[in-house]
Structure formats: structure tokens, C-alpha cells
Design a protein around this motif. Structure first.
Motif, PDB file in Angstrom:
ATOM      1  N   CYS A  79       1.140   1.600  -8.228  1.00  0.00           N
ATOM      2  CA  CYS A  79       0.910   0.629  -7.158  1.00  0.00           C
ATOM      3  C   CYS A  79      -0.404   1.016  -6.495  1.00  0.00           C
ATOM      4  O   CYS A  79      -0.573   2.157  -6.049  1.00  0.00           O
ATOM      5  N   LYS A 139      -1.755  -4.279  -5.657  1.00  0.00           N
ATOM      6  CA  LYS A 139      -1.362  -4.720  -6.989  1.00  0.00           C
ATOM      7  C   LYS A 139      -0.452  -3.692  -7.642  1.00  0.00           C
ATOM      8  O   LYS A 139      -0.512  -2.489  -7.350  1.00  0.00           O
ATOM      9  N   LEU A 140       0.407  -4.189  -8.496  1.00  0.00           N
ATOM     10  CA  LEU A 140       1.303  -3.378  -9.303  1.00  0.00           C
ATOM     11  C   LEU A 140       0.818  -3.483 -10.739  1.00  0.00           C
ATOM     12  O   LEU A 140       0.562  -4.588 -11.235  1.00  0.00           O
ATOM     13  N   PRO A 175       0.667   1.438   0.298  1.00  0.00           N
ATOM     14  CA  PRO A 175       1.780   1.864  -0.562  1.00  0.00           C
ATOM     15  C   PRO A 175       2.109   3.327  -0.294  1.00  0.00           C
ATOM     16  O   PRO A 175       1.229   4.188  -0.292  1.00  0.00           O
ATOM     17  N   ILE A 183       8.810  -0.244  -4.973  1.00  0.00           N
ATOM     18  CA  ILE A 183       7.646   0.116  -4.176  1.00  0.00           C
ATOM     19  C   ILE A 183       8.087   0.240  -2.725  1.00  0.00           C
ATOM     20  O   ILE A 183       8.789  -0.624  -2.200  1.00  0.00           O
ATOM     21  N   LEU A 222       6.347   5.056  -5.134  1.00  0.00           N
ATOM     22  CA  LEU A 222       6.769   4.229  -6.256  1.00  0.00           C
ATOM     23  C   LEU A 222       7.757   5.040  -7.063  1.00  0.00           C
ATOM     24  O   LEU A 222       7.525   6.227  -7.340  1.00  0.00           O
ATOM     25  N   THR A 263      -4.808   4.680  -5.596  1.00  0.00           N
ATOM     26  CA  THR A 263      -3.451   4.857  -6.095  1.00  0.00           C
ATOM     27  C   THR A 263      -2.823   6.074  -5.429  1.00  0.00           C
ATOM     28  O   THR A 263      -3.391   7.164  -5.467  1.00  0.00           O
TER      29      THR A 263
END
Length: 962
Positions: A261, A275-276, A302, A315, A305, A247
């Protein structure tokens, strides 16, 4: 090990680069904007304030030269235009203190003691006075700050690692401290780390006065262990969860819900999973959305966010596709995790997307977002404003190009789609380009409000767009998604063949590979097509990839029937003769493609066509200008004869009937003789003959090094010449430009076409599966005229934005140089015209980024030309004195570079630094072998070096300050 405060994580990206942005839109539109500034270097953190008249960005920077921290306030109006900028510099961060700019506008300072591996923390006011210090009278022994955050109450959270045996081994405790706004320590949370060899964390203050920290730990021969930990306002662990995802950023809404995210590397499936996730205030998962189906890409990352004012989740990330394309994406989700929209932004993917840091994002009152980041190569800050639907600019145009076989000016479903055709959208203020995909479709997004003309760029005059130039009006406000097909019709039934030949280098005594690329840009098949190759006498032919016949230095290749709009490639190898060829000598290979008939000429062409040739006859140099057309040449055509770079003869060309020849005979004195001639107006290809002969005769020594200053073209549109200097070795991953141009400024004439070649080599430790070359074209070049040419391996290409040219070598399987040095090399090249009548003094700069699989880009050198009315040879004969070439490294440079020459500098000599206008900006006395050159505030750009003594210039060079 990563045991320093949060800025350290950004240094992992310093190896990435970015080609220069061109065509950046001056934001003046109601919906959004994209703006760049050149105030800062490596940006780490951006905070925003919404003002009544626009936005205030508070940026944190470090310089790459000395690690100095500085901080800037950038004021933009609502259209993204800069209103004001001010900055403050605080210390150095390489061997001295490090800083964080806090939301309350104070600074947090970390003062390291290298000998004791200790740390002291101070909170400073902008004027440098101390607000508070911790500890007041001692140091924190062997402790390293990893993250620092301040909440809205002014309280500060500090995450650190305590290590009793130094930063490399023996980590024992993870410490989390909380201070009030006056510096009082409220509590300390200590957690064991065992044998962790790496730890990092992210701290996210929560609304209740506590925080969430996201720690990721790595143990030898084990996967990452990632934990989410909620800490109360009083320092108690509220909940903890171990997850198998990485993360990078969290966000809490007003209700205490937490959105994250998360990325999971999945080598078994050959792609990453994204994944969210939403958790409630007690850490329970409310829902999880697997985003893999949205991307289906090999590598996802990512980057940020953030939450909109209406609770939607944005995102920001990058995705790397199997085809080698890396793109920045923005995806917006509702509060229940449903995708609302997903967009790619070519403005943020100008150089494969991986060269950009996102350093801040914030919701705007219109439920849109303002986003900031840094461009690695230019060290600039960009600011992007989008609305709630992801729009920057209000326009989007798409459609299809197809062959209008039934001539009804419509694209019917059964008609042939036209792939890899260029489409341009032009106004007085903007130029945007794209290419059609395999189905003939094109799309241009984020078009600023203006009045445009949309058109297809035809590959020859045998094609025309049924609709011609289509007027398109894009509003300044609102949005417009326009669908506009462009049916293409046949003007005449005729083949039209083009050819391009190239080699990356000619190494003496080595096998060298030539690549030949040919296309039929005509409307019907070219039957019995063939290619004739004439080798330089100093080249010994070895073999070819397709059948051939050979007679002396001439090779003939049969191509059979080449369909309309089809291209092909073949290659052959030669050896530079060891006994006769010399280093520095230029060798040329010519290629002629057949059929070479001109069946649909311009109505303004008389029918005459000049073709030039030249050769060494032993006792003389002989040039010929032949009229290979069907009509006499016009009056008013001239030709020039130059000796090296000096005009020796300038005369009108007499009228030549078809097949007539004009001869010029010159002495064989070892000079580089050149014939430059006007071409018949509006002739096919409009190529001016430029023929050179060097090193002919024994009455004088060969004078190498002047041959490539000019283009080497014979005037025939169905031929191509590749001329290269013989070298002993060459640097990989570079860029070359032809013609080189005259003198140190590389002077060329207006409207001179340019050929660029990008060479690359896999110097890594494994096979490269995909190589991508990205080239952001100079604003002085015309993207509509790009013609991709010969290359070492099969490729696909595309054109986008204001002029971003991309070559993709998919499944190239390029071995690393340790395994197979010869096969580890590759190249691609293209030709392009200047924009018509560029202003004198314009500098056409160009360089490229080379991407090997998922690695950071390798930036080539910068090549440049200066547009000048004095590009032609000087009209007076000046003495020829040898001039040394100064070596400069690094080049380009940030703040300091070094200069050296083959022979030592002597007392009394000096280095003179001139700017692009020729003005002297610095004079430095020199002595010894190496001279250090300081930038000392000089603006970025190209500068010229002169090594001088009392007699004049004895050496030259150049440096580019970034």
C-alpha cells in the motif's frame, strides 16, 4: 537524519497525544473485542501467537523518562480479557544500548560508543547470556543500524548506514547483512548513497530466504526517491524498481506475490493519492488499484498492511478530511484488488485518530484480524479483534429523526429532518451516543450484545418522541443491522429561548470580547426576540457586532424573529477599567433573553420560581430572593449565607407569594459573601440560586479568590451569568471549569451542573484553516445533557461513542500569533450535568485535545472536581491565613517533576504529598528555591502537595502522575 534502528521511526510520533479513553468495553463477545491495558508506555512492535484459549501478545516498549527498553507478554482469552502479564527490562536506550525483541524470543542489542561513533551487535537470551556477538572482538566503525528483521528460519537481516564523517553529513554506503541463526555472517550487500542527507528502509523477509527492502532517500531540493529491491537468499539483487510512492509496509503470500500500500503526496491536487499494488515474484506489477476514490480526503496515511488466511488484503490507515476530521479506517480487499468493505472505528478515533500507532496486525483462523497498537497520551496498549466482515461487536443501529407533522408516528419523505439532535442507546452496562447529521440521520456502530433502550434526546419538554424508548436486543453472536426511525412530535406550540454568554479572559486595560450564543428550542418562532446585557460597573463598553441600544450599564439587542430550532450568535467588546479594577477581582456580566414565558410547565411544578440577586450598597451587602413565579413557594426551602467558604447563616426560607422578596443584609467588610438557596422543586431549568458579592466595603481588605468556587446562577432559566477574574495575562490552549469547587480537592455537590471552556491560540508560523477540539467526557458526566454554548468563531459539533464531544471550526482562518496576536485566540464552551447521584469521592476529570490543521494535538491541562457531601462551606469560622501556591512543572508528569514557590524553601520545612484519599504517601525535606519530586512507583493519578513548617501549611499545589 534518521540513522538508527527501526524503533527510531516511531519517535516521530511522540509529540502526539490522546485524550483518556472512557467507556472502554470489557470484551466478552464471540465476534470481536476492544481491550486496553496500562502495562506499557511507548509501544513499538507487537507479535501475536494464536493459542487454544485466546491470544498471546509480545510487545516491545520504551519508557519516555529514561529510554529503558522493556518487553511484555500479554495473555488474553478469546473474549479479549486479560489472563496474565509478565515483563522483562533491558537497559536504557537514550545514552546506552538499544534492543529489538526477535521472533525466537531472544534480543538483539545495539551498543553505541558516543566518542567513537561505533556500534557493536549482540544477540542475547532472555536471561542476559550472550548467544553471539558481531564483530566478536571489535566494533563497526561509524555505522548506524536502521532496521533489523528475523525470518522463520531464525536468520537475521540488518540494514545500516556507513558514515565516515559522523551521523550528520557524508553518508557513503547502505549496507545489508544476513546472519544465520548462530551469528555467522552469510553475506554483506553494499550500495552507494552519494550525497543523501536522509535514508530509511523497511526490510521484509521473503519465503525463499531472501528479503525485500524498501528504501526512501531524500536529496536537497529534490523529491523522495523510493525503491523496492528484491534480494536473493545469497545476497544478490534479483530486481529493483524505482517508484514515486512512499511504502510503509509490504506483505508476501505463499505464492511469492507481493502486496504493498503506497502513498503519494499530491500538493497540486490538494490531496494525497493512495494505491494498492500487487507484484509477482519477479517484481512485475500484476495490478494497481487507485484508492483515491474511496476516500477523497486531503491527507491519507497507510499504517499497516496484512493478509488474511484466505488471501484477502487488509489496509489500516488514517485519513484527514477537509472538514478537519481525522479517522482510523480499515479497508479489506480481495486477492484481485476489489474492495470488500471499508469501516471506520470510533473506538480508534477517540481523539482525532492521529494519536494512535498501529504496532502489529495478524490474520486469525476465522479470516478476521487481531490488531494492536499504542495510545500516545495514556501510554496504553490496545488490542482490537474483528471478524472477516470488519465487525467488532455484532450490532449496528441507524435511522432518521424527523418532525412527525401529520402525527402518524412515521417519518414521511416530505417531513422536516431534525439535524444535531442527540440519540442515546442505554443498557445496564453501556452508554452510547451520537448526533444526527444535516439530513436527520444517525448511526451507532459496533454495539456490544446486550438489551438496550434507544431514544431521542429532546431539546425541551415541548417535544417528544412518538415511540418513546425503543427496546433493542443485540445478540452476543451473529450480527444485527437495525434501522429504527424516531419520529418527533410537538407537545405544545411555544418558543423556548436559551442563552449562553462567555469571554475567554478579562485582561485589565485591554479590549476583551464577549460572545453570545442563543437558541430557540421551542416549537414555533420567537417573535420580537431580544437580549438584555447588564455589564459589571468596572467594564467600559466599546462596540458590538449587531445594532444595540444602551442605557448606563445595560445593553439591549433586538434579534427579530428567531425560528424554531434555530440558533444565532453575536459579540461585543469591553475594556476592563484601568483605574478601578484590580488583578484577581471577579467581574460579572449577565444576559437575559426574551421572550421568557413558560407556556408548558411540568405537571409537578407548583408555579413558584426563585430568582436571586445581590449588590454592594456601600455600607452593606444586600441579597434578595424574589418569587418571580405565579404561585407561593413551598415550605421546606432553605438558604445559606457564607463568608468566603465559611457558613455564617443557615435558615428556612419563609413562604413567598408571587413578586414577594426576602432580603438579607450583611456587613461590608471586604469578604466574599454568598447566598445559596434551594429552588422550587421541578421548576423550569431546576437552577438553584447562587449569588456572590466580593470586595464590598472599606472596613476590611478585599478578599479575592473565593468567588468562583461556587456556581454563579440566579435561578432564572432564561438568564446566564459569566464571571471572570481580572488577569494580567493567561496561558493559551487550556481548559477551565466552573464552578471551581471548594479547597484543593475542588469539592462540589452531587448533581451540580458544570461549565467547561477550552481556550486555544495559534502559536504556529502560519494561518490555521481548521481547528478541531476533541473532549472525551468523564464517565461521571451525562453526555445526553451536553449543551454547546458560546464560542469565539462559528463551529459545528457532534457527540459519539461513550461520550466524545467534538467541536469543528472549519475555515476559521486563525492567524498565527506572530502576525496578529489578538486575533490568534479562540475558545469554545459547553455545559453538562453530572450523572444522577454520583458516588461520594468520585473525581470528575476532564481535558481536551486541540488540533490545528494537520498538526499533532495540543493537550490541555486536566481540570477536576471531587463529589463530596462536605462540598458546602465549613460550619466553623477558621482564621484566614494567606497560603502560597506551589508551582509544578511539568504537570502532568511521567517520572520526575519540579516544585518551586515565590519565596525560597527553608531548612526545617517539608513537602507532604497526599493521594486523592488524603493519605500521606511521601514527605520530603526542602531547602532552596526548587525541589525535585520523584514518582518512584506511585500509581498514576492526582496528588496534593502541602508546603509545611512548624506552624502548619504555608503553601499548596497539586501534581498529576500520568
Amino acid at each position: 537524519m534518521n540513522r538508527t534502528f527501526s524503533f527510531a521511526r516511531f519517535y516521530r510520533l511522540l509529540g502526539l497525544g490522546l485524550l483518556f479513553f472512557i467507556g472502554i468495553f470489557p470484551a466478552a463477545w464471540a465476534q470481536g473485542f476492544f481491550t486496553t491495558t496500562s502495562h506499557g508506555y511507548q509501544t513499538h512492535d507487537t507479535r501475536f501467537e494464536i493459542l487454544s484459549d485466546g491470544y498471546l501478545l509480545k510487545n516491545s516498549f520504551t519508557t519516555l523518562a529514561d529510554g529503558a527498553f522493556f518487553f511484555g507478554n500479554l495473555h488474553l482469552n478469546s473474549a479479549g480479557e486479560e489472563i496474565a502479564w509478565d515483563s522483562i527490562v533491558l537497559g536504557t536506550g537514550v545514552m546506552g544500548p538499544s534492543y529489538i525483541w526477535l521472533p525466537d524470543n531472544d534480543f538483539l542489542e545495539f551498543s553505541y560508543s558516543l566518542s567513537g561513533l561505533s556500534l557493536k551487535i549482540q544477540k542475547l537470551h532472555p536471561d542476559g547470556t550472550v548467544a553471539w556477538a558481531y564483530p566478536p572482538a571489535s566494533v563497526l566503525d561509524k555505522e548506524y543500524i536502521d532496521e533489523a528483521r528475523q525470518n522463520t528460519a531464525g536468520e537475521i537481516f540488518l540494514a545500516s548506514v556507513q558514515d565516515s564523517a559522523g551521523p550528520a553529513i557524508g553518508a557513503q554506503n547502505f549496507l545489508l547483512r544476513k546472519f544465520d541463526n548462530t551469528g555467522n555472517l552469510l553475506w554483506t550487500l553494499s550500495r552507494p548513497l552519494y550525497d543523501t542527507v536522509s535514508i530509511s528502509s523497511n526490510i521484509f523477509p521473503t519465503n525463499d530466504g531472501g528479503c525485500i527492502y524498501n528504501g526512501y532517500h531524500y536529496f536537497p531540493n529534490s523529491p523522495f526517491i523510493v525503491t523496492l529491491n528484491k534480494v536473493s537468499a545469497t545476497g544478490q539483487i534479483v530486481w529493483e524498481d524505482t517508484i514515486d510512492f512512499f511504502t510503509t509496509h509490504l506483505q508476501e503470500n505463499e505464492q511469492g506475490d507481493i502486496f504493498s500500500c503506497e502513498k503519494h503526496e499530491n500538493p497540486q491536487q490538494q490531496h494525497d493519492t493512495l494505491k494498492l499494488e500487487k507484484r509477482n515474484s519477479v517484481g512485475e506489477i500484476v495490478w494497481t488499484k487507485n484508492l483515491e476514490v474511496l476516500f477523497q480526503r486531503f491527507m491519507l496515511y497507510p499504517m499497516w498492511l496484512t493478509l488474511a488466511n484466505n488471501g484477502n488484503v487488509l489496509i489500516i490507515g488514517s485519513e484527514y478530511a477537509d472538514d478537519g476530521q481525522n479517522k482510523i479506517f480499515l479497508a479489506n480487499f480481495s486477492t484481485d484488488g476489489n474492495l470488500l468493505w471499508k469501516r471506520y472505528y470510533p473506538l480508534l478515533s477517540v481523539n482525532n485518530g492521529s494519536d494512535i500507532d498501529i504496532t502489529g496486525a495478524m490474520a486469525t483462523p476465522d479470516n478476521g484480524f487481531i490488531i494492536a497498537g499504542s495510545l500516545h497520551e495514556t501510554r496504553e496498549v490496545f488490542v482490537l479483534k474483528i471478524d472477516a466482515n470488519g465487525n467488532i461487536y455484532p450490532g449496528q443501529i441507524s435511522g432518521q429523526l424527523a418532525l412527525d407533522a401529520n402525527v402518524n408516528c412515521l417519518n414521511d419523505s416530505s417531513e422536516q429532518a431534525l439535524a444535531n439532535w442527540k440519540v442515546q442507546l442505554l443498557s445496564d452496562n453501556y452508554s452510547l451516543y451520537t448526533t444526527t447529521d444535516s439530513s436527520g440521520y444517525y448511526e451507532i456502530q459496533d454495539v456490544p450484545g446486550d438489551d438496550y433502550l434507544l431514544s431521542a434526546v429532546t431539546s425541551s419538554n415541548l417535544w417528544e418522541s412518538c415511540l418513546g424508548e425503543v427496546p433493542v436486543a443485540i445478540p452476543d453472536t451473529g450480527s444485527l443491522a437495525l434501522v429504527q426511525d424516531l419520529p418527533i412530535q410537538i407537545v405544545a406550540d411555544c418558543p423556548f429561548m436559551t442563552i449562553d454568554i462567555a469571554t475567554p479572559a478579562l485582561r485589565r486595560c485591554f479590549s476583551n470580547n464577549y460572545s453570545v450564543h442563543y437558541c430557540n428550542n421551542g416549537t414555533i418562532a420567537a417573535d420580537s426576540a431580544s437580549v438584555q446585557i447588564i455589564l459589571d460597573p468596572f467594564l467600559d463598553f466599546t462596540t458590538a457586532s449587531i445594532p444595540y441600544t444602551q442605557q448606563d450599564d445595560t445593553l439591549c439587542f433586538s434579534l427579530g424573529s428567531v425560528p424554531s430550532l434555530e440558533c444565532g450568535d453575536f459579540n461585543f467588546t469591553v475594556t476592563v477599567n484601568c483605574d478601578s479594577a484590580q488583578l484577581g477581582q471577579t467581574l460579572c456580566v449577565s444576559a437575559h433573553i426574551f421572550p421568557d414565558s413558560i407556556c408548558h410547565p411540568s405537571a409537578n411544578w407548583t408555579g413558584a420560581l426563585l430568582e436571586g440577586s445581590g449588590f454592594c450598597a456601600g455600607d452593606s451587602v444586600r441579597f434578595q430572593l424574589r418569587n418571580i413565579g405565579v404561585a407561593p413557594t413551598s415550605s421546606g426551602l432553605n438558604f445559606i449565607i457564607a463568608d468566603d467558604h465559611v457558613i455564617m447563616l443557615q435558615q428556612p426560607l419563609p413562604t413567598l407569594l408571587p413578586n414577594d422578596i426576602h432580603n438579607v443584609v450583611l456587613p461590608a467588610d471586604g469578604s466574599t459573601w454568598r447566598l445559596l438557596a434551594d429552588q422550587e422543586p421541578n421548576a423550569p431549568g431546576m437552577e438553584m440560586p447562587s449569588i456572590g458579592v466580593e470586595g464590598c466595603g472599606t472596613s476590611g481588605p478585599p478578599n479575592w479568590g473565593f468567588f468562583l468556587q461556587f456556581a454563579n446562577r440566579d435561578g432564572n432559566p432564561f438568564t446566564d451569568n459569566d464571571c471572570r477574574e481580572v488577569v494580567g495575562s493567561y496561558d493559551p490552549n487550556d481548559k477551565q471549569a466552573f464552578p471551581i469547587g471548594l479547597d484543593n480537592q475542588h469539592f462540589i455537590e452531587r448533581n451540580t451542573p458544570l461549565d467547561y471552556q477550552i481556550r486555544f491560540q495559534n502559536t504556529g508560523t502560519d494561518t490555521a484553516f481548521t481547528v478541531v477540539v476533541k473532549d472525551t467526557l468523564s464517565a461521571w458526566l451525562d453526555p445526553a445533557t451536553v449543551r454547546p454554548g458560546a464560542a469565539s468563531h462559528p463551529y459545528t459539533w457532534s457527540l459519539s461513542g461513550a461520550g466524545i464531544l467534538t467541536f469543528t471550526f472549519d475555515h476559521i482562518l486563525l492567524p498565527d500569533s506572530n502576525v496578529n496576536e489578538v486575533a490568534s485566540h479562540g475558545f469554545t464552551q459547553f455545559s453538562i450535568a453530572q450523572r444522577p447521584d454520583n458516588p461520594f469521592g468520585a473525581v470528575v476529570e476532564n481535558r481536551a485535545g486541540i488540533y490545528f490543521d494537520f498538526n499533532a494535538p495540543i493537550m490541555t491541562n486536566t481540570v477536576w472536581h471531587t463529589i463530596s457531601p462536605d462540598f458546602k462551606p465549613t460550619p466553623t469560622h477558621e482564621p484566614k491565613a494567606p497560603v502560597a501556591t506551589l508551582q509544578v512543572w511539568p504537570n502532568p508528569a511521567d517520572e520526575v517533576t519540579r516544585i518551586w514557590a515565590e519565596r525560597h524553601f527553608k531548612a526545617g520545612q517539608q513537602i507532604v504529598l497526599r493521594n486523592i484519599s488524603g493519605s500521606v504517601v511521601r514527605e520530603i525535606a526542602v531547602q532552596g528555591q526548587i525541589v525535585e519530586l520523584q514518582r518512584a512507583g506511585l500509581p498514576k493519578g492526582l496528588y496534593f502537595l502541602e508546603w509545611r513548617d512548624k506552624s502548619g501549611v504555608i503553601g499548596v499545589g497539586k501534581v498529576v502522575w500520568e
